[in-house]
Enzyme design. Structure first.
Site, PDB file in Angstrom:
ATOM      1  N   TYR A 137      -5.859  11.152   4.215  1.00 24.98           N
ATOM      2  CA  TYR A 137      -4.481  11.406   3.801  1.00 24.98           C
ATOM      3  C   TYR A 137      -4.457  12.224   2.503  1.00 24.98           C
ATOM      4  CZ  TYR A 137      -3.466   8.175   7.557  1.00 24.98           C
ATOM      5  OH  TYR A 137      -3.404   7.582   8.802  1.00 24.98           O
TER       6      TYR A 137
ATOM      7  N   ARG B 138      -7.629   2.389  -2.533  1.00 19.74           N
ATOM      8  CA  ARG B 138      -8.494   2.403  -1.348  1.00 19.74           C
ATOM      9  C   ARG B 138      -9.109   3.788  -1.201  1.00 19.74           C
ATOM     10  NH1 ARG B 138      -8.286   1.544   5.196  1.00 19.74           N
ATOM     11  NH2 ARG B 138      -9.121  -0.559   4.999  1.00 19.74           N
TER      12      ARG B 138
ATOM     13  N   GLY C 190      -9.468  -6.045   9.295  1.00 18.97           N
ATOM     14  CA  GLY C 190      -8.331  -5.375   9.898  1.00 18.97           C
ATOM     15  C   GLY C 190      -7.972  -5.930  11.253  1.00 18.97           C
TER      16      GLY C 190
ATOM     17  N   GLN D 298       0.841  -1.192   0.000  1.00 19.10           N
ATOM     18  CA  GLN D 298       0.000   0.000   0.000  1.00 19.10           C
ATOM     19  C   GLN D 298       0.883   1.251   0.000  1.00 19.10           C
ATOM     20  OE1 GLN D 298      -2.261   1.723   3.334  1.00 19.10           O
ATOM     21  NE2 GLN D 298      -4.128   1.266   2.172  1.00 19.10           N
TER      22      GLN D 298
END
Length: 362
Positions: A177, A224, A315, A98
């Site tokens: 982000y 994502r 997760g 990622q």
């Protein structure tokens, strides 16, 4: 309808099941953001996942602001990833890296300079740093002449991922982000080609995805997104107007899969008062759609049965259960995770969670 345990193709990546390991920041690299050997054990333990998505991995010093998080911009980092990827492959798994630029979430004590973002904004709360928590700093807007260099950083990290042997990469465009800061209208106040109308706010996502796909292939490129709700202070007033066109643009590029983090109103790790957009995104994105956030075995299968999801990423449950696919298949109880060791260094709470096999052998 398929079950969680049926095979699926994520573009060029053939997965034996639809139980995906979600990206999980764990803080086990060095201060120079070099992966450590312990990480090979951690990821190899979880190789029964249909696909592993690594913890978020920095594309540049500018973009990485998390203590002890790994990077992929130097030769040393790349070489250190090689045995980790090899260990996953030796255990029969598949793993993608990622790619991460944190934008305004970077603290200057780690990134080395004032953080950058779409606009001059400051994230709420405090940053994790090597000197404890510190207030976030105001970011400066990226200049137009800096965009080519940013795209070069994504290209270099993608090339390094290929060298390290990864099966593909995922672009982190979620969770507040950098790319997410461009997508949403409460953090992007630009008046140039990267701001304003949703088509402009999608531009950076599209350019990054095209550059990455040009290096490793669209069929080994994933993205994502977090299309609903507040994430680290980033939110959109009309998420459907930006995220549905974003998903359509990604479909046109032909990416391997799209992962959506969609917390609900009663989520245990993040809540949202905005409805999930996965049904609308499903209409414009025909490729594999992976859903994430607070799923368990029964709710995960229900999402597949609905026709909206093709796979589910897990997760915290994968963090604490290295053999999660087998536990879901057999209905075995799940280990609880220990939040105190999520980001600590060392093996405790990292590679010492028991498997069904290890418990049976006692």
């Amino acid at each position: 309808m398929p079950t969680l345990f049926d095979p699926i193709s994520f573009g060029a990546i053939a997965a034996p099941n639809r139980v995906v390991m979600a990206p999980l920041t764990r803080g086990r690299a060095t201060r120079e953001h070099v992966p450590q050997p312990l990480m090979a054990d951690y990821y190899a333990q979880r190789a029964s996942a249909g696909l592993i998505i690594t913890e978020a991995t920095g594309i540049s010093r500018q973009g990485l602001g998390w203590p002890f998080a790994p990077g992929l911009w130097t030769d040393e980092q790349t070489e250190a990833w090689k045995p980790i990827v090899a260990a996953v492959h030796a255990a029969g798994g598949r793993i993608v890296a990622q790619l991460w630029h944190m934008g305004r979430i970077v603290h200057s004590s780690i990134g080395g300079a004032q953080p950058v973002s779409s606009s001059a904004t400051t994230a709420p709360g405090q940053a994790h740093t090597y000197d404890g928590k510190q207030d976030y700093e105001e970011a400066r807007p990226l200049r137009l002449d800096e965009f080519p260099g940013l795209l070069d950083d994504y290209e270099r990290a993608t090339k390094n991922a290929k060298v390290a042997g990864f099966d593909g990469v995922q672009i982190h465009a979620a969770n507040g982000y950098l790319i997410d800061q461009f997508l949403r209208d409460n953090s992007n106040f630009r008046t140039d080609d990267y701001g304003g109308h949703p088509e402009n706010r999608i531009r950076l996502l599209r350019e990054v995805t095209e550059r990455v796909a040009g290096v490793i292939g669209a069929d080994r490129t994933a993205v994502r997104l977090s299309p609903n709700g507040n994430s680290q202070g980033v939110k959109d007033s009309n998420p459907e107007a930006v995220f549905v066109p974003a998903a359509k643009a990604l479909a046109e590029i032909g990416i391997a899969f799209l992962e959506l983090r969609e917390p609900g109103p009663d989520g245990t790790f993040g809540r949202s008062d905005q409805p999930r957009l996965s049904p609308e995104i499903r209409q414009v994105f025909p490729g594999p759609l992976v859903l994430n956030s607070d799923y368990l075995g029964d709710t995960a299968q229900a999402a597949l049965d609905s026709g909206v999801a093709d796979a589910i990423s897990f997760g915290r449950t994968f963090l604490a259960n290295p053999d999660l696919p087998e536990r879901l298949r057999t209905g075995a109880p799940l280990n609880p995770d220990n939040m105190a060791t999520w980001y600590s260094q060392g093996p405790e709470g990292y590679i010492d969670y028991p498997t069904l096999e290890s418990v049976a052998a006692e």
